[in-house]
Write an enzyme that holds these catalytic residues in place. Structure first.
Site, PDB file in Angstrom:
ATOM      1  N   LYS A 213      24.417  13.890 -13.740  1.00 32.50           N
ATOM      2  CA  LYS A 213      24.839  12.493 -13.660  1.00 32.50           C
ATOM      3  C   LYS A 213      26.295  12.331 -14.124  1.00 32.50           C
ATOM      4  O   LYS A 213      27.042  11.528 -13.576  1.00 32.50           O
ATOM      5  CB  LYS A 213      23.935  11.602 -14.511  1.00 32.50           C
ATOM      6  CG  LYS A 213      22.457  11.637 -14.135  1.00 32.50           C
ATOM      7  CD  LYS A 213      22.183  10.892 -12.865  1.00 32.50           C
ATOM      8  CE  LYS A 213      20.731  10.484 -12.641  1.00 32.50           C
ATOM      9  NZ  LYS A 213      19.747  11.539 -12.553  1.00 32.50           N
ATOM     10  N   CYS A 257      11.293   5.886  -8.040  1.00 35.41           N
ATOM     11  CA  CYS A 257      10.925   5.142  -6.840  1.00 35.41           C
ATOM     12  C   CYS A 257      10.669   6.043  -5.639  1.00 35.41           C
ATOM     13  O   CYS A 257      10.614   5.571  -4.509  1.00 35.41           O
ATOM     14  CB  CYS A 257      11.988   4.096  -6.517  1.00 35.41           C
ATOM     15  SG  CYS A 257      12.119   2.844  -7.791  1.00 35.41           S
ATOM     16  N   ARG A 406      11.471  -0.813  -5.375  1.00 34.21           N
ATOM     17  CA  ARG A 406      10.069  -0.800  -5.804  1.00 34.21           C
ATOM     18  C   ARG A 406       9.740  -2.226  -6.200  1.00 34.21           C
ATOM     19  O   ARG A 406      10.064  -2.678  -7.288  1.00 34.21           O
ATOM     20  CB  ARG A 406       9.885   0.159  -6.989  1.00 34.21           C
ATOM     21  CG  ARG A 406       8.458   0.194  -7.530  1.00 34.21           C
ATOM     22  CD  ARG A 406       8.388   0.990  -8.823  1.00 34.21           C
ATOM     23  NE  ARG A 406       8.121   2.401  -8.612  1.00 34.21           N
ATOM     24  CZ  ARG A 406       6.918   2.947  -8.612  1.00 34.21           C
ATOM     25  NH1 ARG A 406       5.840   2.211  -8.830  1.00 34.21           N
ATOM     26  NH2 ARG A 406       6.777   4.248  -8.420  1.00 34.21           N
TER      27      ARG A 406
HETATM   28  P1  GDP Z   1      12.259   9.755  -8.120  1.00 30.90           P
HETATM   29  O1  GDP Z   1      12.409   9.591  -9.592  1.00 30.90           O
HETATM   30  O2  GDP Z   1      13.023   8.706  -7.367  1.00 30.90           O
HETATM   31  O3  GDP Z   1      12.531  11.130  -7.623  1.00 30.90           O
HETATM   32  O4  GDP Z   1      10.718   9.428  -7.784  1.00 30.90           O
HETATM   33  P2  GDP Z   1       9.487  10.449  -7.615  1.00 30.90           P
HETATM   34  O5  GDP Z   1       9.463  11.045  -6.248  1.00 30.90           O
HETATM   35  O6  GDP Z   1       9.433  11.381  -8.786  1.00 30.90           O
HETATM   36  O7  GDP Z   1       8.293   9.398  -7.680  1.00 30.90           O
HETATM   37  C1  GDP Z   1       8.150   8.504  -8.774  1.00 30.90           C
HETATM   38  C2  GDP Z   1       6.723   8.010  -8.858  1.00 30.90           C
HETATM   39  O8  GDP Z   1       6.405   7.236  -7.703  1.00 30.90           O
HETATM   40  C3  GDP Z   1       5.706   9.134  -8.906  1.00 30.90           C
HETATM   41  O9  GDP Z   1       4.670   8.764  -9.785  1.00 30.90           O
HETATM   42  C4  GDP Z   1       5.189   9.220  -7.486  1.00 30.90           C
HETATM   43  O10 GDP Z   1       3.875   9.717  -7.438  1.00 30.90           O
HETATM   44  C5  GDP Z   1       5.272   7.771  -7.032  1.00 30.90           C
HETATM   45  N1  GDP Z   1       5.498   7.657  -5.584  1.00 30.90           N
HETATM   46  C6  GDP Z   1       6.363   8.365  -4.827  1.00 30.90           C
HETATM   47  N2  GDP Z   1       6.291   7.993  -3.525  1.00 30.90           N
HETATM   48  C7  GDP Z   1       5.351   7.013  -3.467  1.00 30.90           C
HETATM   49  C8  GDP Z   1       4.820   6.210  -2.397  1.00 30.90           C
HETATM   50  O11 GDP Z   1       5.187   6.324  -1.230  1.00 30.90           O
HETATM   51  N3  GDP Z   1       3.886   5.281  -2.735  1.00 30.90           N
HETATM   52  C9  GDP Z   1       3.447   5.126  -4.031  1.00 30.90           C
HETATM   53  N4  GDP Z   1       2.522   4.186  -4.268  1.00 30.90           N
HETATM   54  N5  GDP Z   1       3.915   5.862  -5.053  1.00 30.90           N
HETATM   55  C10 GDP Z   1       4.867   6.794  -4.781  1.00 30.90           C
END
Ligand code: GDP
Ligand code: MN
Length: 597
Positions: A213, A257, A406
């Site tokens: 970051k 997200c 989100r």
């Molecule tokens: P990042 O921090 O943006 O990389 O997000 P992640 O891919 O690690 O996801 C964050 C959280 O959101 C996790 O608990 C995932 O399981 C959940 N998540 C990811 N994609 C989806 C989706 O399409 N729908 C839902 N309901 N949850 C999701």
């Protein structure tokens, strides 16, 4: 000379120049094991992998306390803008000099040269991190192009000096602790005008891995503004249709997200294919073909594990099958790792992330076996769906950019901006619902424009202006198309959209909009697909819910417009007129009679 000068300030006992070899990586891992920082995992179950446990106080890079101690130090306060913590650079350096004086007594100073971006490409930038943490050196080996090769490519060119200490000198006769840190005095300061970053007191995550970051977004963002490119908090993926036509897409989502999930998507529809380039940061620049090209400046993942399992993110599980540094997961009796969500039932006799015997407490919060921010560090090349062009010196040309949110309401599942300026407006209004500090239940809406709010290395209103003016650097037909998505719309506390592997339907619609322009409905929010175009029939979604997924409610959007007006207030006169115009246009679309009143 710079290293000599800093080694003298730190009073390091010895200096080690990292060469970036495999042997050196193993020696760093051995050192962590000897120090009690890490344990080696079962070599049959998880070859070549380590589990690291941090001090429980130094386990987060996103708590409020950490954000308050992260600074942007520009000569004039106005340049930092209302979303950054500003501090006077001279005063900040004086503070650091007191902290750094003698801070590495009894320790080895690791000199870690690294390159970001494909070798020899015009994207390539260099940094040298000075650190007393073998954990940091080992992570940077996986995450960047680290060592002798970076030093040789660097030659006489500029590099970003990254000073880091855990803040725990070892005095003669004193015993070390497994995770030395001085988290109570943590400080992280960015000097965008001089292109430097200094960090004290934490050994964890983005507090300490300064290539990410700090350099990759904040400082690179400031360079990008001056040089006409972009450093973004985005994932990048390649998307192929059943006829094997491929486009590249980047997406900005706030933390938590779904970036990692979307970047490694295993599509529910087997004929479509998603391939990964980045799940975290992208650098974007116009190519000689006048299109916007993307590279992942990193060469490894350092991503959250919580919720990853065979169903939600199969490809991430394969990525961490070997040669991975796990941080703050639980440990099984067989010497493997575990985290919440990996299996529906936790294995028996786990050690929690602090190494204590763990018993699940029925329905009680705060008793997770793995830390909610438990992470893996693994090379990109272990991702089974890594895109063949991940290391292309020219980057990949982008056809679409997505802004994600989100939100339980307001934003439909997917829509397209009317044009570039309107798309930048949508980026500026990005928001995610986050749990109110200290509560499990209360969600509040947090504005996070371009998912860059915490990572913008200059005045964020100027950053909006930078995005707006990029459209003048090329002709409209070469610009990527701008989209917005929201996989988290709810009705009665239930998600309306199945998400995960089904998100391919949204990507598929975006692909088709770029390639064949299927019809859309012009709403006040933007261009909304017909539900049929996402082929929802085979999903178990009621007609009412499917209507709700694409609904643009005037009442919700009026509320949004008013909230945004308040948010824009904080930028005062510096907010680009184009964004104020877009907000007015939105209000007019919502109140067609307003002008007459
Ligand atoms: P990042 O921090 O943006 O990389 O997000 P992640 O891919 O690690 O996801 C964050 C959280 O959101 C996790 O608990 C995932 O399981 C959940 N998540 C990811 N994609 C989806 C989706 O399409 N729908 C839902 N309901 N949850 C999701
Ligand atoms: Mn992630």
């Amino acid at each position: 000379d710079w290293v000599k000068e800093k080694a003298a300030l730190f009073q390091a006992e010895s200096v080690h120049w990292c060469e970036g070899s495999e042997d050196e990586f193993q020696a760093l891992c051995d050192l962590m094991v000897q120090n009690g920082t890490a344990v080696r995992l079962n070599n049959t179950l998880r070859p070549g992998s380590l589990l690291v446990r941090t001090d429980p106080r130094d386990a987060s890079d996103c708590s409020c306390f950490i954000a308050e101690r992260t600074f942007l130090c520009t000569r004039r306060q106005e340049e930092a803008g209302p979303t950054n913590n500003w501090h006077d650079p001279l005063e900040m350096k004086a503070r650091f000099h007191r902290l750094f004086d003698g801070v590495m007594r009894g320790r080895t100073l690791f000199v870690v040269p690294f390159a970001l971006g494909p070798q020899g490409s015009s994207f390539e930038r260099f940094g040298v991190q000075l650190t007393d943490s073998p954990y940091v050196a080992a992570n940077l080996k996986i995450l960047t192009r680290m060592g002798q090769s970076a030093l040789e490519s660097l030659g006489e060119r500029d590099f970003v000096p990254c000073l880091h200490s855990i803040g725990y000198p070892l005095l003669p006769g004193e015993d070390d602790v497994p995770w030395p840190c001085d988290i109570d005095n943590f400080l992280l300061a960015h000097f965008p005008e001089e292109r430097q970053v200094w960090s004290y007191g934490s050994g964890y995550g983005d507090n300490a891995l300064l290539s990410r970051k700090s350099f990759g977004l904040r400082l690179a963002g400031a360079m990008a503004r001056d040089e006409g490119w972009l450093a973004e908090h985005m994932l990048v993926l390649g998307l192929s249709n059943p006829q094997n036509r491929k486009i590249y897409v980047a997406a900005a989502f706030p933390p938590g997200c779904g970036k990692t999930n979307l970047a490694m998507l295993a599509p529910a529809s087997a004929q479509w294919k998603v391939e990964t380039i980045s799940d975290h940061i992208v650098w974007l620049k116009f190519g000689i073909d006048e299109r916007l090209h993307a590279v992942n400046p990193e060469r490894g993942f350092c991503s959250a594990l919580n919720g990853i399992n065979e169903e939600t993110n199969f490809h991430a599980l394969r990525t961490v099958a070997k040669n991975t540094i796990f941080t703050n997961t639980a440990q099984t009796p067989g010497g493997d790792v575990w985290w919440e969500g990996l299996t529906s039932k936790p294995p028996a006799k786990l050690l929690d992330w602090q190494g204590q015997a763990w018993t699940p407490a029925e329905g009680k919060a705060g008793n997770a076996a793995a830390h909610p921010n438990a992470r893996f560090t693994a090379p990109l090349t272990q991702c089974p769906v890594l895109d063949a062009r991940w290391n292309d010196p020219n980057g990949v040309p982008l056809s679409a950019l997505i802004f994600g949110a989100r939100r339980g309401d307001t934003w439909p599942l997917a829509f397209e901006a009317f044009n570039w300026q309107h798309g930048v407006f949508l980026g500026s209004m990005m928001a995610s619902e986050v749990a109110e500090e200290g509560t499990d239940e209360e969600l509040c809406l947090h504005r996070d424009p371009f998912a860059a709010r915490r990572f913008c290395g200059y005045h964020i209103a100027d950053y909006f202006a930078h995005w707006l003016q990029l459209s003048r650097l090329t002709s409209a037909s070469y610009l990527p198309r701008l989209f917005a998505v929201n996989f988290f719309r709810r009705e009665n506390e239930e998600f309306l959209w199945p998400g995960y592997s089904e998100n391919i339907r949204v990507l598929q619609w975006i692909f088709e909009r770029v390639e064949t322009q299927p019809e859309v409905h012009k709403s006040a929010a933007g261009l909304v697909p017909a539900p049929e175009d996402l082929r929802l029939a085979r999903l178990d979604i009621s007609p009412e819910n499917s209507r709700q997924l694409f609904a643009v409610s005037p009442a919700e959007w009026r509320h949004e417009a008013h909230d945004l007006l308040d948010f824009y207030e904080i930028f005062g006169d510096r907010l680009p007129d184009e964004l104020r115009d877009e907000l007015e246009n939105l209000m007019e679309r919502l109140h067609p009679k307003l002008e007459m009143i």
